[in-house]
Write an enzyme that holds these catalytic residues in place. Structure first.
Site, short mmCIF file in Angstrom:
data_model
loop_
_atom_site.label_atom_id
_atom_site.label_comp_id
_atom_site.label_asym_id
_atom_site.label_seq_id
_atom_site.Cartn_x
_atom_site.Cartn_y
_atom_site.Cartn_z
N HIS A 51 -35.58 96.57 23.93
CA HIS A 51 -34.45 97.39 23.45
C HIS A 51 -34.87 98.86 23.34
O HIS A 51 -34.11 99.76 23.67
CB HIS A 51 -33.96 96.91 22.08
CG HIS A 51 -33.16 95.65 22.14
ND1 HIS A 51 -33.07 94.77 21.08
CD2 HIS A 51 -32.40 95.11 23.13
CE1 HIS A 51 -32.29 93.74 21.42
NE2 HIS A 51 -31.88 93.93 22.66
N ARG B 23 -33.14 81.82 14.99
CA ARG B 23 -32.44 82.40 16.17
C ARG B 23 -33.17 83.63 16.70
O ARG B 23 -33.02 84.01 17.86
CB ARG B 23 -30.98 82.70 15.83
CG ARG B 23 -30.17 83.13 17.03
CD ARG B 23 -28.67 83.07 16.82
NE ARG B 23 -27.98 83.59 17.98
CZ ARG B 23 -26.70 83.41 18.26
NH1 ARG B 23 -25.94 82.71 17.42
NH2 ARG B 23 -26.15 83.93 19.34
N HIS C 247 -30.95 95.45 31.34
CA HIS C 247 -31.49 94.79 30.15
C HIS C 247 -32.68 93.88 30.50
O HIS C 247 -33.75 93.98 29.90
CB HIS C 247 -30.37 94.00 29.47
CG HIS C 247 -30.80 93.20 28.30
ND1 HIS C 247 -31.20 93.77 27.11
CD2 HIS C 247 -30.93 91.85 28.13
CE1 HIS C 247 -31.54 92.81 26.26
NE2 HIS C 247 -31.38 91.65 26.85
N GLU D 173 -34.34 86.43 31.35
CA GLU D 173 -33.98 85.60 30.18
C GLU D 173 -34.39 84.14 30.41
O GLU D 173 -34.75 83.44 29.47
CB GLU D 173 -32.48 85.70 29.87
CG GLU D 173 -31.98 87.10 29.49
CD GLU D 173 -32.40 87.57 28.08
OE1 GLU D 173 -32.99 86.79 27.31
OE2 GLU D 173 -32.10 88.75 27.77
N GLU E 298 -28.30 83.56 12.67
CA GLU E 298 -29.58 84.26 12.72
C GLU E 298 -30.18 84.52 11.35
O GLU E 298 -30.55 85.64 11.00
CB GLU E 298 -29.44 85.57 13.52
CG GLU E 298 -30.78 86.03 14.07
CD GLU E 298 -30.68 87.05 15.19
OE1 GLU E 298 -29.69 87.05 15.93
OE2 GLU E 298 -31.62 87.84 15.31
N ARG F 160 -6.25 87.64 13.21
CA ARG F 160 -7.34 87.05 12.41
C ARG F 160 -8.08 85.93 13.13
O ARG F 160 -8.71 85.08 12.51
CB ARG F 160 -6.83 86.56 11.06
CG ARG F 160 -6.25 87.64 10.21
CD ARG F 160 -6.23 87.25 8.74
NE ARG F 160 -5.69 88.34 7.96
CZ ARG F 160 -4.42 88.46 7.64
NH1 ARG F 160 -3.55 87.56 8.03
NH2 ARG F 160 -4.02 89.48 6.91
N ASN G 229 -35.13 86.49 20.79
CA ASN G 229 -35.43 87.91 21.03
C ASN G 229 -36.88 88.13 21.46
O ASN G 229 -37.38 89.25 21.33
CB ASN G 229 -35.11 88.74 19.78
CG ASN G 229 -33.61 88.89 19.61
OD1 ASN G 229 -32.86 88.83 20.58
ND2 ASN G 229 -33.18 89.05 18.38
N LYS H 157 -22.07 85.41 19.66
CA LYS H 157 -22.21 86.82 19.24
C LYS H 157 -21.20 87.64 20.04
O LYS H 157 -21.20 87.60 21.27
CB LYS H 157 -23.62 87.33 19.50
CG LYS H 157 -24.63 86.89 18.46
CD LYS H 157 -25.95 87.62 18.65
CE LYS H 157 -26.97 87.17 17.61
NZ LYS H 157 -28.30 87.77 17.85
N LYS I 8 -30.79 77.40 24.43
CA LYS I 8 -30.05 78.31 23.54
C LYS I 8 -29.18 77.51 22.57
O LYS I 8 -29.10 77.83 21.38
CB LYS I 8 -29.21 79.30 24.34
CG LYS I 8 -28.46 80.25 23.40
CD LYS I 8 -28.24 81.63 23.90
CE LYS I 8 -27.65 82.49 22.78
NZ LYS I 8 -27.26 83.82 23.20
N HIS J 236 -37.77 91.36 23.18
CA HIS J 236 -36.62 92.26 23.04
C HIS J 236 -36.90 93.47 22.15
O HIS J 236 -36.17 94.45 22.23
CB HIS J 236 -35.40 91.51 22.51
CG HIS J 236 -34.73 90.65 23.55
ND1 HIS J 236 -35.42 89.69 24.28
CD2 HIS J 236 -33.44 90.60 24.00
CE1 HIS J 236 -34.57 89.09 25.11
NE2 HIS J 236 -33.37 89.63 24.97
N1 GLY Z 1 -29.02 87.09 22.72
C1 GLY Z 1 -29.62 86.65 21.53
C2 GLY Z 1 -28.74 85.78 20.70
O1 GLY Z 1 -27.70 85.34 21.15
O2 GLY Z 1 -29.07 85.51 19.57
#
Ligand code: GLY
Length: 362
Positions: free
Chosen positions: A253, A242, A266, A186, A238, A122, A246, A144, A228, A249
């Site tokens: 994507h 956040r 990417h 990036e 997000e 957990r 993107n 993430k 960031k 993106h």
């Molecule tokens: N790579 C985008 C984020 O971490 O929200």
């Protein structure tokens, strides 16, 4: 002298150490951060021989008992199969809650290990040791984590912040230059969303000069991480802001998916996505066309693609719509007013999306 950027999230705050020669001091840094139990080091096979021994030795010397597991290189490793291998290794070794996981490699190993750490018993702490530029400036920061499913990328995952991030910039010199360039996409993005001074820095050096200059690498990684961290601190899960991370993106994507994963790195797809987003921004937000030209010149200077690919617009549109649907249809485009000033959730009519694509490819 290394730099430290802190991601300030209350009890889940953590430092990002950035500089040269940090791998050999990983053991004491883990101890400093209260990571004193046993460690399962999850390594990308591409870096296990090069950096694995240094990391192991440093942890051993600090009194941290280490076991390790090597993950095959490539996006296909963000899978259930590799996740189960990590759980098995951790269970066989009897790792307890006082133990931690350490990810050594690029975004694939970082996301996979982070998800294993989020779910094993957990949740146990984990350390991110990114060795690619993309991972240093993006995926290793912000919590993430996840794996892919046959139906799509990152469909299973969790927000689980690392306890410590260590970015040893000389690792970037062992990458193919194509990978380094892709990571720079990036950094260009951070320039667009928050700090155009990053563009000034990148415009003034060649790729080779940048790769050879540890101080400059530290500067661009640090500034990217600061931007960031600032966004993640304000919107960790997000809910809104956040999404600005993107920029470029949405189409990026779609290009990765329609071209077939693995065709485009990417960052390469994001390069095209950013040019497209800048052109849309001209149309919708009055973004200055001269700034789009500057963006294109910079991407070209960084050896990133700037020519739009010969892919079916219908296919790209379908992929973009599916992506948005997965996000409850609520996410619009991230568009720029000026470099350093963007808005998120901007709706753009389908006709405008098609018109800008046609104008840009022709
Ligand atoms: N790579 C985008 C984020 O971490 O929200």
């Amino acid at each position: 002298m290394a730099s430290i950027c802190t991601v300030d999230l209350g009890l889940r705050s953590y430092p990002i150490d950035i500089g040269a020669g940090l791998l050999s001091a990983i053991g004491p840094r883990c101890i400093d951060e209260g990571l004193t139990g046993r460690a399962l080091v999850v390594m990308d096979e591409g870096v296990s021989d090069v950096y694995g021994p240094t990391v192991r030795q440093s942890l051993d010397a600090a009194g941290i008992k280490v076991l390790d597991i090597v993950i095959p290189a490539g996006e296909q490793s963000k899978s259930h199969t590799q996740l189960i291998r990590i759980y098995d290794a951790a269970l066989e070794a009897g790792l307890e809650r006082s133990s931690f996981l350490l990810a050594l490699g690029g975004g694939v190993v970082g996301d996979l290990t982070g998800y294993a750490a989020a779910t094993y018993l957990r949740g146990v702490p984990f350390v991110q040791v990114p060795t690619t530029l993309l991972a240093m400036v993006d995926s290793a920061v912000g919590g993430k984590t996840g794996i892919n499913m046959p139906q799509g990328k990152n469909l299973i995952g969790a927000f689980h912040q690392p306890a410590l991030v260590i970015a040893d910039t000389p690792c970037l010199r062992s990458l193919p230059v194509r990978e380094f360039s892709a990571g720079l996409a990036e950094v260009v993005k951070y320039g667009m969303i928050a700090d155009p001074a990053l563009w000034d820095v990148l415009e003034q050096v060649s790729l080779e000069e940048l790769l050879a200059d540890d101080d400059l690498l530290e500067t661009i990684v640090l500034r990217s991480c600061e931007i960031k961290a600032d966004v993640v601190q304000r919107d960790e899960r997000e809910g809104g802001l956040r999404a600005i991370l993107n920029f470029g993106h949405t189409l990026g994507h779609a290009i990765e998916q329609v071209a077939g994963y693995g065709e485009w790195l990417h960052g390469e797809a994001i390069s095209i996505g950013m040019i497209y987003a800048a052109r849309l921004s001209e149309e919708v937000q009055g973004f200055p066309p001269a700034e789009t030209e500057r963006l294109i010149q910079l991407l070209d200077h960084l050896k990133l693609p700037t020519e739009f690919p010969d892919l079916s617009w219908d296919g790209l549109m379908k992929a973009m719509k599916l992506d948005k649907k997965r996000k409850a249809g609520a996410i619009g485009f991230v568009l720029a007013n000026h470099p350093g000033d963007v808005a998120f959730g901007c709706p753009v009519p389908d006709e405008v999306l098609a018109k800008v694509w046609e104008r840009t490819v022709s």
